[in-house]
Design a protein around this motif. Structure first.
Motif, mmCIF file in Angstrom:
data_model
loop_
_atom_site.group_PDB
_atom_site.id
_atom_site.type_symbol
_atom_site.label_atom_id
_atom_site.label_comp_id
_atom_site.label_asym_id
_atom_site.label_seq_id
_atom_site.Cartn_x
_atom_site.Cartn_y
_atom_site.Cartn_z
ATOM 1 N N MET A 79 -9.228 0.592 -10.282
ATOM 2 C CA MET A 79 -7.573 0.050 -8.813
ATOM 3 C C MET A 79 -7.391 1.407 -8.547
ATOM 4 S SD MET A 79 -7.824 -3.803 -9.634
ATOM 5 C CE MET A 79 -6.770 -4.155 -9.632
ATOM 6 N N LYS A 80 -7.001 0.723 -7.639
ATOM 7 C CA LYS A 80 -6.490 1.573 -6.544
ATOM 8 C C LYS A 80 -5.466 1.109 -6.339
ATOM 9 C CE LYS A 80 -10.366 4.762 -6.498
ATOM 10 N NZ LYS A 80 -9.753 6.104 -6.457
ATOM 11 N N ALA A 81 -4.063 2.518 -5.879
ATOM 12 C CA ALA A 81 -2.818 1.484 -5.552
ATOM 13 C C ALA A 81 -2.180 2.909 -4.072
ATOM 14 C CB ALA A 81 -2.089 1.801 -6.641
ATOM 15 N N PHE A 82 -1.835 2.003 -3.264
ATOM 16 C CA PHE A 82 -1.866 2.644 -2.132
ATOM 17 C C PHE A 82 -0.036 1.719 -1.563
ATOM 18 C CE2 PHE A 82 -0.526 2.558 2.195
ATOM 19 C CZ PHE A 82 -0.721 4.229 2.821
ATOM 20 N N ARG A 83 1.229 3.121 -1.035
ATOM 21 C CA ARG A 83 2.183 3.062 -0.631
ATOM 22 C C ARG A 83 2.310 2.927 0.701
ATOM 23 N NH1 ARG A 83 4.931 6.964 -4.082
ATOM 24 N NH2 ARG A 83 5.014 5.263 -6.033
ATOM 25 N N CYS A 84 3.087 2.608 0.785
ATOM 26 C CA CYS A 84 2.907 2.627 3.045
ATOM 27 C C CYS A 84 3.862 3.252 2.793
ATOM 28 C CB CYS A 84 3.221 1.211 3.275
ATOM 29 S SG CYS A 84 3.616 1.274 5.174
ATOM 30 N N GLY A 85 4.872 3.829 2.100
ATOM 31 C CA GLY A 85 5.612 4.758 2.358
ATOM 32 C C GLY A 85 5.193 6.195 3.159
ATOM 33 N N ASP A 86 4.206 6.255 1.922
ATOM 34 C CA ASP A 86 3.719 7.581 1.890
ATOM 35 C C ASP A 86 2.809 7.767 3.435
ATOM 36 O OD1 ASP A 86 3.956 8.023 -0.300
ATOM 37 O OD2 ASP A 86 2.238 7.431 -1.132
ATOM 38 N N VAL A 87 3.021 6.640 4.023
ATOM 39 C CA VAL A 87 2.521 6.684 5.497
ATOM 40 C C VAL A 87 3.426 6.334 6.287
ATOM 41 C CG1 VAL A 87 0.352 6.111 7.457
ATOM 42 C CG2 VAL A 87 -0.284 6.562 5.464
ATOM 43 N N VAL A 88 4.293 5.505 6.415
ATOM 44 C CA VAL A 88 5.082 4.673 6.840
ATOM 45 C C VAL A 88 6.370 4.864 6.365
ATOM 46 C CG1 VAL A 88 6.010 2.685 9.024
ATOM 47 C CG2 VAL A 88 3.466 3.119 8.365
ATOM 48 N N PRO A 89 7.573 6.112 6.748
ATOM 49 C CA PRO A 89 8.070 6.720 6.259
ATOM 50 C C PRO A 89 9.517 5.439 6.195
ATOM 51 C CG PRO A 89 7.420 8.174 7.275
ATOM 52 C CD PRO A 89 6.935 6.416 7.932
ATOM 53 N N CYS A 134 9.212 2.158 4.759
ATOM 54 C CA CYS A 134 8.539 1.321 4.106
ATOM 55 C C CYS A 134 8.106 1.265 2.775
ATOM 56 C CB CYS A 134 6.815 0.963 4.617
ATOM 57 S SG CYS A 134 6.655 -0.855 4.425
ATOM 58 N N SER A 135 8.244 -0.261 2.250
ATOM 59 C CA SER A 135 8.667 0.863 0.101
ATOM 60 C C SER A 135 7.133 -0.729 -0.369
ATOM 61 C CB SER A 135 10.079 -0.003 -0.443
ATOM 62 O OG SER A 135 10.182 -1.220 -0.394
ATOM 63 N N ARG A 136 6.510 -0.476 0.730
ATOM 64 C CA ARG A 136 5.263 -1.973 0.465
ATOM 65 C C ARG A 136 4.523 -1.141 -0.686
ATOM 66 N NH1 ARG A 136 2.641 -6.805 2.320
ATOM 67 N NH2 ARG A 136 1.583 -7.730 0.565
ATOM 68 N N GLU A 137 4.065 -1.892 -1.473
ATOM 69 C CA GLU A 137 2.740 -1.257 -2.515
ATOM 70 C C GLU A 137 1.370 -1.899 -2.422
ATOM 71 O OE1 GLU A 137 2.669 1.062 -5.402
ATOM 72 O OE2 GLU A 137 5.628 1.343 -5.878
ATOM 73 N N PHE A 138 0.949 -1.410 -2.666
ATOM 74 C CA PHE A 138 -0.447 -2.362 -2.205
ATOM 75 C C PHE A 138 -1.591 -2.111 -4.061
ATOM 76 C CE2 PHE A 138 0.727 -1.478 1.429
ATOM 77 C CZ PHE A 138 0.465 -2.795 2.182
ATOM 78 N N LEU A 139 -2.133 -2.844 -4.439
ATOM 79 C CA LEU A 139 -3.372 -3.058 -6.040
ATOM 80 C C LEU A 139 -4.144 -3.521 -5.299
ATOM 81 C CD1 LEU A 139 -3.033 -1.388 -8.565
ATOM 82 C CD2 LEU A 139 -2.675 -3.823 -9.169
ATOM 83 N N GLY A 140 -5.297 -2.800 -5.247
ATOM 84 C CA GLY A 140 -6.826 -3.384 -5.022
ATOM 85 C C GLY A 140 -7.804 -3.108 -5.995
ATOM 86 N N THR A 141 -8.782 -3.564 -5.771
ATOM 87 C CA THR A 141 -10.015 -3.147 -6.875
ATOM 88 C C THR A 141 -10.959 -2.013 -6.409
ATOM 89 O OG1 THR A 141 -11.822 -4.714 -5.269
ATOM 90 C CG2 THR A 141 -10.936 -5.644 -7.402
#
Ligand SMILES: [Zn+2]
Length: 61
Positions: free
Chosen positions: A1-11, A13-20
């Motif tokens: 699985m991979k994860a990404f935190r939008c706030g790392d790119v858009v200061p 934003c607290s949205r986090e994503f989890l994907g295959t």
């Protein structure tokens, strides 16, 4: 699985994503960028997302 935190790119934003995988995350981020930030991911933003992808543990069966 991979994860990404939008706030790392858009200061701020607290949205986090989890994907295959990378493509799964990118599809979610593209939709989120359009809906929440009114931005289209160009090559530079896609590269930024890829640079900030993290490995996440598989959720088990
Ligand atoms: Zn966001």
């Amino acid at each position: 699985m991979k994860a990404f935190r939008c706030g790392d790119v858009v200061p701020g934003c607290s949205r986090e994503f989890l994907g295959t995988d990378r493509d799964d995350i990118l599809a979610q981020v593209v939709a989120h960028g359009r809906g929440e930030h009114r931005i289209e991911l160009d090559e530079g933003l896609v590269a930024l997302v890829e640079a900030n992808l993290r490995d996440a543990p598989d959720p088990g069966p």
